[in-house]
Design an enzyme around this catalytic site. Structure first.
Site, PDB file in Angstrom:
ATOM      1  N   LYS A   1       0.804  -1.225   0.000  1.00  0.00           N
ATOM      2  CA  LYS A   1       0.000   0.000   0.000  1.00  0.00           C
ATOM      3  C   LYS A   1       0.833   1.271   0.000  1.00  0.00           C
ATOM      4  CE  LYS A   1      -4.434  -1.371   1.958  1.00  0.00           C
ATOM      5  NZ  LYS A   1      -5.420  -1.080   3.012  1.00  0.00           N
TER       6      LYS A   1
ATOM      7  N   GLY B   1       9.454  -4.956  10.036  1.00  0.00           N
ATOM      8  CA  GLY B   1       8.324  -5.704   9.487  1.00  0.00           C
ATOM      9  C   GLY B   1       8.756  -6.901   8.656  1.00  0.00           C
TER      10      GLY B   1
END
Length: 393
Positions: free
Chosen positions: A198, A351
Site C-alpha cells: 500500500k 516488518g
C-alpha cells in the site's frame, strides 16, 4: 536533535525495573519459530542483570482482543528467553492483580520475570490510566525497549512513564539513532528501496525521502500501482487503485527534484499466488488477462544493481515480490545478497523485510536491521511517536 534518556542515566541496583519489550513473535505448536525480536532485547536485559536489578519484563503478543487466549500466551517466550540467556525466566500468569504483586515481591536482584500478555486486558490498548498505574506499582523504575509499538499510545508505553522514572532501552536507542541518521546526515549517494503493497501506508515517509535520497527504487506490489499510474495495464496484479494519483504525484515530485527513479522493466507473472503455480517472466506492458505480477524479473534486478553502484547509504523497506512463496522471492533474495556485499551503510526497515532478511540468514551482514515496521516508517516520516516523548531528556 533531541537526546534520549539512557539506561546509564538510571541507578538500578536492587531496584525493580519494569521493562517493556516487544516479544510479539511467531509461535507454532507451543514453540517460538523466530527469536529475532527476543534476541534484540538481550542487550538491555543483560545490562540490567549485570547491574543487579530485578527485571520485570512485559510484552504483548498478537491480537487477543482484550481477553485471555491460550494461543497468545507468552509462556513459550519465557522458555525461549531462558534458553537464550542460559538463565531461569520466571513466568507469571497475569500482568496485574494481587497474585502478580505477591510473586514479584519474592524476586531478588538478578532474577527475571516475564508477565503474561498485556493485551489480555482491554485496558492496555485503551491506555487506561488505572491499568497503567497498576503496572507501574510493580516496579521502581521503567525502561522502554519496545520500539515496534512506539507509535501506539498504549498504557504500557505512554501510561507507565507518568508514574515512574523512565528511560529508553538499548534497542530503542539504536533504532532512533540509526533511523534518524537517514534524515539528518546520510552519506551520499543515498539509495532508498521501497516495496510492500500500500502506498497509503508510506506517503508521508516517501515525501520525506524525496528531500534526502538521490535514487528511489520501487518494487513489490507497490510498483504495480506506480506502473498503472504510468498507463500500464497490470491486469490482475494487486494494486492500490486509490493510490494511483499519489503515485503520479510522487513521480512528478521526483522528476522536479531530479531524483532518479528505478521502476520494474520485467516482472514474473502467474495466475495464482501460490506454490506450484505456473509462472513466466514478461516485460512490463505485456501482461495478459489474468496475469498477476508477483516478483521482479532479471532485467529489473540488473537495473537495481546498477543503481546501487557507488551508493554510500542504502535503506530498504518492503520486499520486492511475494516472498511468502519461494517461486516469487528471487528478486528479494538477490537484492539481499547484493546488499550484504555492498560497501555502504545498509539499513533494513522492519516488518516483513526484517523477517525475510532473517529467513535468508543474512541478518548479521547489514549495519542495522530495524525491528519496527510501522514505528520505523512513522519516525522516518518525521512524526512524533507517543512512546518516545517521555523518554527524551
Amino acid at each position: 536533535m533531541k537526546q534520549l534518556k539512557q539506561l546509564e542515566d538510571l541507578k538500578v541496583k536492587g531496584k525493580r525495573v519494569f521493562t517493556r519489550v516487544d516479544f510479539n513473535v511467531p509461535i507454532k505448536n507451543g514453540k517460538v519459530t523466530d527469536e529475532l525480536r527476543i534476541a534484540a532485547a538481550l542487550p538491555t536485559i543483560k545490562y540490567l542483570i549485570k547491574q543487579g536489578a530485578i527485571v520485570i519484563l512485559a510484552s504483548h503478543l498478537g491480537r487477543p482482543d482484550g481477553k485471555p487466549t491460550e494461543k497468545y500466551s507468552l509462556e513459550p517466550v519465557a522458555v525461549s528467553l531462558s534458553e537464550l540467556l542460559n538463565k531461569e525466566v520466571i513466568f507469571i500468569h497475569d500482568c496485574v492483580g494481587q497474585k502478580v504483586v505477591d510473586r514479584i515481591n519474592k524476586l531478588v536482584p538478578g532474577q527475571i520475570a516475564l508477565l503474561e500478555n498485556l493485551r489480555f486486558h482491554a485496558e492496555e490498548e485503551a491506555n487506561d490510566p488505572d491499568f497503567a498505574k497498576q503496572l507501574a506499582s510493580l516496579a521502581d523504575v521503567y525502561v522502554d525497549d519496545a520500539f515496534a509499538v512506539a507509535h501506539r499510545a498504549h498504557a504500557s508505553v505512554v501510561g507507565i512513564p507518568k508514574y515512574l522514572p523512565s528511560v529508553s532501552g538499548k534497542l530503542i536507542e539504536a533504532e532512533v539513532n540509526n533511523l534518524s541518521s537517514l534524515l539528518t546526515h546520510p552519506k551520499h549517494p543515498f539509495v532508498a528501496i521501497i516495496g510492500g503493497a500500500k502506498i497509503s501506508d508510506k506517503i508521508a515517509f516517501m515525501h520525506q525521502l524525496m528531500s534526502k535520497a538521490d535514487t528511489l527504487i520501487i518494487g513489490g506490489a507497490m510498483a504495480n500501482t506506480f506502473l498503472a499510474a504510468q498507463g500500464h495495464n497490470m491486469q490482475a496484479s494487486v494494486q492500490d487503485t486509490k493510490g494511483q494519483a499519489v503515485a503520479k504525484a510522487i513521480l512528478e515530485e521526483a522528476h522536479h527534484k531530479e531524483i532518479k527513479i528505478v521502476m520494474p522493466l520485467d516482472v514474473v507473472v502467474a495466475d495464482k499466488a501460490e506454490d506450484g503455480a505456473k509462472h513466466r517472466t514478461v516485460m512490463v506492458g505485456l501482461l495478459q488477462p489474468g496475469d498477476m505480477a508477483l516478483d521482479l524479473g532479471p532485467l529489473t534486478t540488473t537495473a537495481i544493481n546498477e543503481a546501487l553502484q557507488g551508493a554510500k547509504t542504502v535503506f530498504w523497506n518492503g520486499t520486492l515480490g511475494l516472498t511468502e512463496v519461494k517461486a516469487f522471492s528471487k528478486s528479494s533474495r538477490d537484492l539481499a545478497e547484493h546488499l550484504a556485499k555492498l560497501r555502504a551503510m545498509t539499513i533494513i526497515g522492519g516488518g516483513d523485510t526484517a523477517g525475510f532478511i532473517d529467513e535468508v540468514h543474512l541478518h548479521d551482514k547489514f549495519d542495522f536491521v530495524s525491528t519496527g515496521g510501522g514505528a520505523a516508517l512513522e519516525l522516518l516520516a518525521g512524526k512524533t511517536l507517543p512512546a518516545l516523548t517521555p523518554l527524551y531528556k
